[in-house]
Design a protein around this motif. Structure first.
Motif, short mmCIF file in Angstrom:
data_model
loop_
_atom_site.label_atom_id
_atom_site.label_comp_id
_atom_site.label_asym_id
_atom_site.label_seq_id
_atom_site.Cartn_x
_atom_site.Cartn_y
_atom_site.Cartn_z
N UNK A 36 0.81 -1.23 0.00
CA UNK A 36 0.00 0.00 0.00
C UNK A 36 0.84 1.27 0.00
N UNK A 37 2.16 1.15 0.14
CA UNK A 37 3.00 2.34 0.26
C UNK A 37 3.08 3.07 -1.09
N UNK A 38 3.21 4.39 -1.05
CA UNK A 38 3.23 5.19 -2.27
C UNK A 38 4.36 4.79 -3.21
N UNK A 39 5.51 4.41 -2.63
CA UNK A 39 6.68 4.11 -3.47
C UNK A 39 6.75 2.65 -3.89
N UNK A 40 5.65 1.91 -3.73
CA UNK A 40 5.67 0.46 -3.96
C UNK A 40 5.02 0.04 -5.26
N UNK A 41 5.10 0.87 -6.28
CA UNK A 41 4.47 0.52 -7.56
C UNK A 41 5.01 -0.80 -8.13
N UNK A 42 6.32 -1.09 -8.05
CA UNK A 42 6.78 -2.39 -8.54
C UNK A 42 6.11 -3.57 -7.84
N UNK A 43 5.82 -3.42 -6.54
CA UNK A 43 5.10 -4.49 -5.83
C UNK A 43 3.67 -4.63 -6.36
#
Length: 279
Positions: A204-211
């Motif tokens: 759910x973190x903003x910087x976690x687009x690869x996840x």
């Protein structure tokens, strides 16, 4: 206690989310590191539809605690192992092989359904610890196969070596990547192998687009959800204490990423977790 942990406590525990309509399991939690009692944690989780927990050991003492807790509570299953970062410490004490022997004894208990979390962590361990980590990982793979248990993998900044060792040793029939940290390409590779991918609050973190990209391509029949509590509290509660009752927050974000209804994903997750851990 560090200042950041003090700040987290001062903010307090996040509120109970709306209950899930379809019950699920928290596939990876550390009740022994959380503030509430086991009974309180289980009651809070059950009140929002988190019906089953997998309590994970990280060293010999915590693995024994996991087995004892699972024996005492029908909603709890245990996983036992030496965490990758524990392996070099045990080796330095001359206790690694003896500890692995004890882990296998615990893995044979009926309430212990998995061997984990094991694997590789190159973020916290330097070059001098890699050998003992890899030796420990190979040993845990063998234990899981001998005991017919699921394998729960901790993989931090070590994707290539984790995948190589799984191929060299032969992965157990049921293999779970805890707190999946790979990209979409790795998710597709795991899917081709039939390995389960468990997603935590960091999706759910903003910087976690690869996840989120990885989650998007992961087949619904191989996806699990976890808290890794007290760590990785999902947004919007990042920085506050995590607990199993927050699984619905992560699951709803996962459903949005996958373009699925909450109930549909929850049904998959519930069935997948039971299949992965054999309960």
């Amino acid at each position: 206690m560090t200042e950041s942990r003090t700040q987290q406590k001062a903010q307090g525990a996040p509120p109970l989310p709306e209950a899930l309509r379809v019950g699920v399991a928290d596939s990876h939690t550390h009740l022994d590191m959380q503030e509430p009692s086991v009974e309180e944690a289980l009651a809070a989780a059950a009140s929002v539809g988190v019906e089953t927990l997998v309590q994970v050991g990280c060293d010999l003492e915590r693995s024994r605690w996991a087995a004892e807790t699972a024996a005492a509570h029908s909603a709890v299953h245990a996983a036992v192992a030496l965490h990758p970062n524990e392996a070099p410490r045990a080796a330095a004490r001359g206790e690694l092989d003896a500890s692995l022997t004890e882990i296998e004894k615990l893995a044979a208990l009926p309430q212990v359904l998995a061997v984990g979390e094991t694997g590789l962590d190159y973020f916290r361990t330097g070059e001098d610890g890699i050998g003992s980590q890899q030796y420990s990982f190979r040993s845990h793979i063998a234990i899981a196969k001998r005991q017919g248990r699921a394998l729960v993998i901790h993989d931090r900044e070590a994707h290539a070596d984790v995948l190589r060792i799984l191929d060299e040793e032969g992965a157990p029939d049921r293999t779970v990547f805890h707190c999946f940290s790979g990209d979409a390409e790795m998710a597709q590779l795991c899917a081709a192998k039939g390995w389960f991918m468990s997603f935590a609050g960091n999706v759910t973190f903003k910087n976690a687009q690869p996840l989120r990209d990885a989650l998007a391509v992961a087949p619904p029949e191989l996806v699990l959800v976890e808290t890794d509590a007290p760590f990785l509290t999902p947004a919007p509660y990042r920085g506050r204490p995590n607990a199993p009752y927050l699984v619905p927050v992560t699951l709803r974000a996962m459903a949005e990423t996958k373009g699925m209804s909450e109930d549909d994903l929850a049904e998959h997750v519930a069935a997948n977790t039971a299949r992965a851990f054999g309960y």
